[in-house]
Scaffold this active site. Structure first.
Site, PDB file in Angstrom:
ATOM      1  N   GLY A 235      10.956   0.600  -6.068  1.00 41.88           N
ATOM      2  CA  GLY A 235      11.583   1.615  -6.880  1.00 41.88           C
ATOM      3  C   GLY A 235      10.792   2.022  -8.109  1.00 41.88           C
ATOM      4  N   CYS A 261       2.367  -6.259  -9.920  1.00 45.51           N
ATOM      5  CA  CYS A 261       2.866  -5.022  -9.329  1.00 45.51           C
ATOM      6  C   CYS A 261       3.945  -4.406 -10.218  1.00 45.51           C
ATOM      7  CB  CYS A 261       3.352  -5.281  -7.903  1.00 45.51           C
ATOM      8  SG  CYS A 261       3.346  -3.793  -6.891  1.00 45.51           S
ATOM      9  N   PHE A 306       3.919   3.662  -7.944  1.00 44.51           N
ATOM     10  CA  PHE A 306       3.846   4.094  -9.331  1.00 44.51           C
ATOM     11  C   PHE A 306       2.651   3.429 -10.004  1.00 44.51           C
ATOM     12  CE2 PHE A 306       8.125   4.912  -8.041  1.00 44.51           C
ATOM     13  CZ  PHE A 306       8.540   6.021  -8.760  1.00 44.51           C
ATOM     14  N   HIS A 349      -1.471  -7.588  -5.642  1.00 48.09           N
ATOM     15  CA  HIS A 349      -0.741  -8.777  -5.189  1.00 48.09           C
ATOM     16  C   HIS A 349      -1.684  -9.964  -5.014  1.00 48.09           C
ATOM     17  CE1 HIS A 349       3.323  -7.154  -4.171  1.00 48.09           C
ATOM     18  NE2 HIS A 349       2.642  -6.028  -4.271  1.00 48.09           N
ATOM     19  N   GLU A 351      -0.980 -12.955  -4.592  1.00 46.92           N
ATOM     20  CA  GLU A 351      -0.479 -13.950  -3.624  1.00 46.92           C
ATOM     21  C   GLU A 351      -0.955 -13.627  -2.208  1.00 46.92           C
ATOM     22  OE1 GLU A 351       1.839 -10.763  -2.332  1.00 46.92           O
ATOM     23  OE2 GLU A 351       1.471 -11.382  -4.410  1.00 46.92           O
TER      24      GLU A 351
END
Length: 379
Positions: A235, A261, A306, A349, A351
């Site tokens: 979102g 993120c 975004f 990311h 991870e």
């Protein structure tokens, strides 16, 4: 069992809000669905993509031509359930060519009622999204009328202004079972956290407490954290109520903060920064990013629509922050850090679920800050 043939009569259609239509066959349960259509360039990791909460509200197009060939394994799930609004592939493998497989992808999609399409020209679809941008779309039966499709599209809100993170966040706080009970306490603000992040933190010897997205700063600080991890999530970062204020208050209390993120975007907004919607986002496991401090380039895993505004090493509107990383494809901001507080974040990311492991060292950097914080191991 071979892959399903691509020559069967199409019975499904993907209709974009600009009127473009792509035919194919409904797969899985045959369910219909709406969402923002996006693409990811990951060659593998489809199960991690399907269960990544950051994909909530989105129909995901896999650019790799065949998907599902190594099957499904429970260990790869990144959340308790899938979060994608839909799934589109060129060819769905009907066999699982891996010893670790516990089932095949087609059956997994059916059991979870995920709207899915196969036999779609994903190359043409990806090129269209690249040129026209991510947009709302619907996976529907081919016998749907134009009026019915238009109504389905109209009912799907645009991504701008949507708080999806609160919806995918945990409802109640919980301790991650694999954590170290006597280790330093790290609170994870769950905006759509992936299990791999929790595993890495726990494996580092940390006690890991996961809290809902709406948890106020006072409650987090009352737990006596040695660090705050602000997770990825779906979102619009501008639509999450209270989260930037929480991040800022915790950071200003002297607690080390690490955001990834969406968490990185919230860190920027916490100190006055702004975010904007990318035309088609960054999604995949092959995005080059330059660390501006070391000059090194990392190949990163990304999934975001975004980005943070920033020019000449500064975060626009946030003089307390500096830009630490840049995307080498389009120059967008990929990392920020506070100039005096122990708070930093990256847009990608580390991870790597799925993706390369170039950025795993960022967890070590956070661990070093947590260890140096001097806070009580048990809160």
């Amino acid at each position: 069992m071979p892959a399903e043939p691509l020559t069967q009569e199409p019975d499904g259609v993907l209709v974009l809000e600009d009127g473009t239509r792509f035919s194919g066959r409904l797969a899985g349960s045959g369910a219909e669905g709406t969402g923002e259509v996006v693409f990811t360039t990951n060659l593998a990791g489809y199960q991690e993509v399907l269960t990544d909460p950051s994909y909530a509200g989105q129909i995901v197009v896999m650019t790799a031509p065949m998907i599902g060939n190594y099957g499904i394994a429970g260990r790869d799930d990144q959340a308790a359930r899938p979060h994608v609004a839909g799934f589109v592939v060129r060819e769905l493998s009907g066999a699982a060519y891996a010893a670790r497989a516990e089932g095949d992808l087609g059956e997994w999609l059916r059991e979870r009622q995920i709207p899915a399409m196969v036999s779609v020209d994903t190359r043409a679809l990806t090129r269209h999204v690249r040129s026209r941008g991510a947009m709302r779309a619907v996976i529907a039966r081919s016998d749907r009328t134009a009026e019915q499709v238009a109504a389905l599209l109209a009912a799907e809100p645009p991504m701008e202004g949507r708080d999806l993170a609160t919806g995918v966040s945990t409802r109640e706080p919980y301790e991650f079972a694999s954590g170290a009970p006597d280790g330093p306490l790290v609170v994870c603000l769950d905006l759509g956290i992936k299990r791999e992040s929790l595993r890495i933190l726990a494996a580092a010897g940390l006690r890991v407490l996961v809290v809902p997205a709406a948890t106020p700063a006072a409650e987090i600080l009352d737990s006596g954290p040695a660090g705050l991890f602000v997770s990825n999530g779906p979102g619009d970062p501008a639509a999450i109520p209270g989260a930037p204020e929480t991040v800022r208050a915790v950071a200003e209390a002297g607690v080390p903060v690490f955001g990834i993120c969406l968490g990185c975007q919230l860190l920027a907004r916490a100190f006055g920064g702004d975010t904007w919607k990318l035309p088609y986002g960054h999604r995949g496991g092959n995005h080059p990013v330059r660390d501006l401090d070391s000059g090194e380039v990392e190949i990163t895993s990304q999934n975001h629509g975004f980005a943070i505004r920033g020019e000449e090493g500064e975060v626009t509107g946030a003089p307390a922050l500096r830009v630490t990383h840049r995307n080498l494809n389009d120059g967008t901001v990929e990392g920020v850090a506070h100039k005096t507080l122990r708070a930093f974040g990256v847009q990608y990311h580390p991870e790597a679920a799925p993706g390369p492991h170039d950025a795993r060292h960022l967890f070590e950097r956070f661990l070093a800050a947590v260890t140096a914080s001097g806070r009580s191991p048990n809160g």
